[in-house]
Design a protein around this motif. Structure first.
Motif, mmCIF file in Angstrom:
data_model
loop_
_atom_site.group_PDB
_atom_site.id
_atom_site.type_symbol
_atom_site.label_atom_id
_atom_site.label_comp_id
_atom_site.label_asym_id
_atom_site.label_seq_id
_atom_site.Cartn_x
_atom_site.Cartn_y
_atom_site.Cartn_z
ATOM 1 N N ILE A 1 -1.678 5.261 3.487
ATOM 2 C CA ILE A 1 -2.334 4.898 2.228
ATOM 3 C C ILE A 1 -1.340 4.130 1.363
ATOM 4 O O ILE A 1 -0.173 4.538 1.267
ATOM 5 N N ASN A 2 -1.813 3.094 0.711
ATOM 6 C CA ASN A 2 -0.929 2.369 -0.213
ATOM 7 C C ASN A 2 -1.382 2.533 -1.662
ATOM 8 O O ASN A 2 -2.232 1.783 -2.137
ATOM 9 N N PRO A 3 -0.785 3.491 -2.396
ATOM 10 C CA PRO A 3 -1.135 3.655 -3.807
ATOM 11 C C PRO A 3 -0.216 2.871 -4.747
ATOM 12 O O PRO A 3 -0.209 3.130 -5.948
ATOM 13 N N ASN A 4 0.565 1.909 -4.191
ATOM 14 C CA ASN A 4 1.565 1.178 -4.997
ATOM 15 C C ASN A 4 0.933 -0.045 -5.664
ATOM 16 O O ASN A 4 0.749 -1.088 -5.034
ATOM 17 N N LYS A 5 0.615 0.109 -6.937
ATOM 18 C CA LYS A 5 -0.056 -0.967 -7.684
ATOM 19 C C LYS A 5 0.737 -2.270 -7.624
ATOM 20 O O LYS A 5 1.919 -2.293 -7.932
ATOM 21 N N GLY A 6 0.065 -3.350 -7.235
ATOM 22 C CA GLY A 6 0.687 -4.674 -7.262
ATOM 23 C C GLY A 6 1.442 -5.054 -6.010
ATOM 24 O O GLY A 6 1.935 -6.170 -5.901
ATOM 25 N N PHE A 7 1.528 -4.132 -5.017
ATOM 26 C CA PHE A 7 2.317 -4.427 -3.822
ATOM 27 C C PHE A 7 1.573 -4.052 -2.536
ATOM 28 O O PHE A 7 0.805 -3.088 -2.517
#
Ligand code: CU
Length: 187
Positions: free
Chosen positions: A109-115
């Motif tokens: 999961i990618n919860p990294n805003k903007g990346f």
């Protein structure tokens, strides 16, 4: 570490940081074209519920899995964790210990805003170049969508590992080079 080595590392880091910025800007355009449709979307509460389904047990800096089917649930740069890094069970880049012969169900999961990020498995250990150029040993995740509007991309893949040492690595340029990787021990 002597002074000369320290200076060299600082210089490399500066190059890496500039490369990350440049690469991230160009990647967002490239990713729009290459994003595969296996990515699904979740809200942050759903992300947290998914992370809780990881079947490992924490022991120091290691997450130990047991059984014939194991569920590895990894995130990239959870709120409160440093950029760039992976998290499993709220541990930064932990070593994953998996029984040989198990069916490994990986959710990333990618919860990294903007990346964007990727979770790819390889036998190649560090150090990694700014462009790691890794051919994953199983079809990994590819590059994640960049989160927006409170929605976060996630995807799954299955791995049947044989005994050995492996690494999980983010292939977005500059990320593995600046620490976005961890070890997997299959035994
Ligand atoms: Cu990354």
């Amino acid at each position: 570490m002597n002074t000369q080595k320290k200076r060299k590392r600082t210089a490399l880091y500066s190059v890496g940081a500039a490369a990350i910025l440049a690469a991230t800007l160009s990647m967002s355009t490239a990713m729009a074209a290459t994003l595969d449709t296996s990515w699904k979307e979740a809200t942050l509460p759903q992300v947290k519920a998914m992370l809780a389904k990881d079947s490992g047990k924490v022991s120091g800096d290691t997450v130990i899995y047991s059984g014939k089917t194991v569920h590895v649930v990894a995130a990239s740069v959870l709120p409160g964790f440093p950029f760039p890094s992976f998290e499993v069970h709220d541990k930064k880049n932990p070593t994953l210990e998996i029984p040989a012969g198990a069916t490994v169900d990986v959710t990333f999961i990618n919860p990294n805003k903007g990346f964007g990020h990727s979770f790819d498995i390889t036998k190649k250990g560090p150090p990694y170049a700014v462009m790691p150029v890794i051919d994953p040993i199983v079809a990994g995740t590819g590059f994640s969508p960049v989160p927006k509007g409170g929605k976060f991309g996630y995807t799954n893949f299955t791995w049947h590992p044989t005994a050995g040492t492996y690494y999980y690595v983010c292939q977005i340029p500059g990320h593995a080079a600046t620490g976005m990787f961890g070890k997997i021990i299959v035994k």
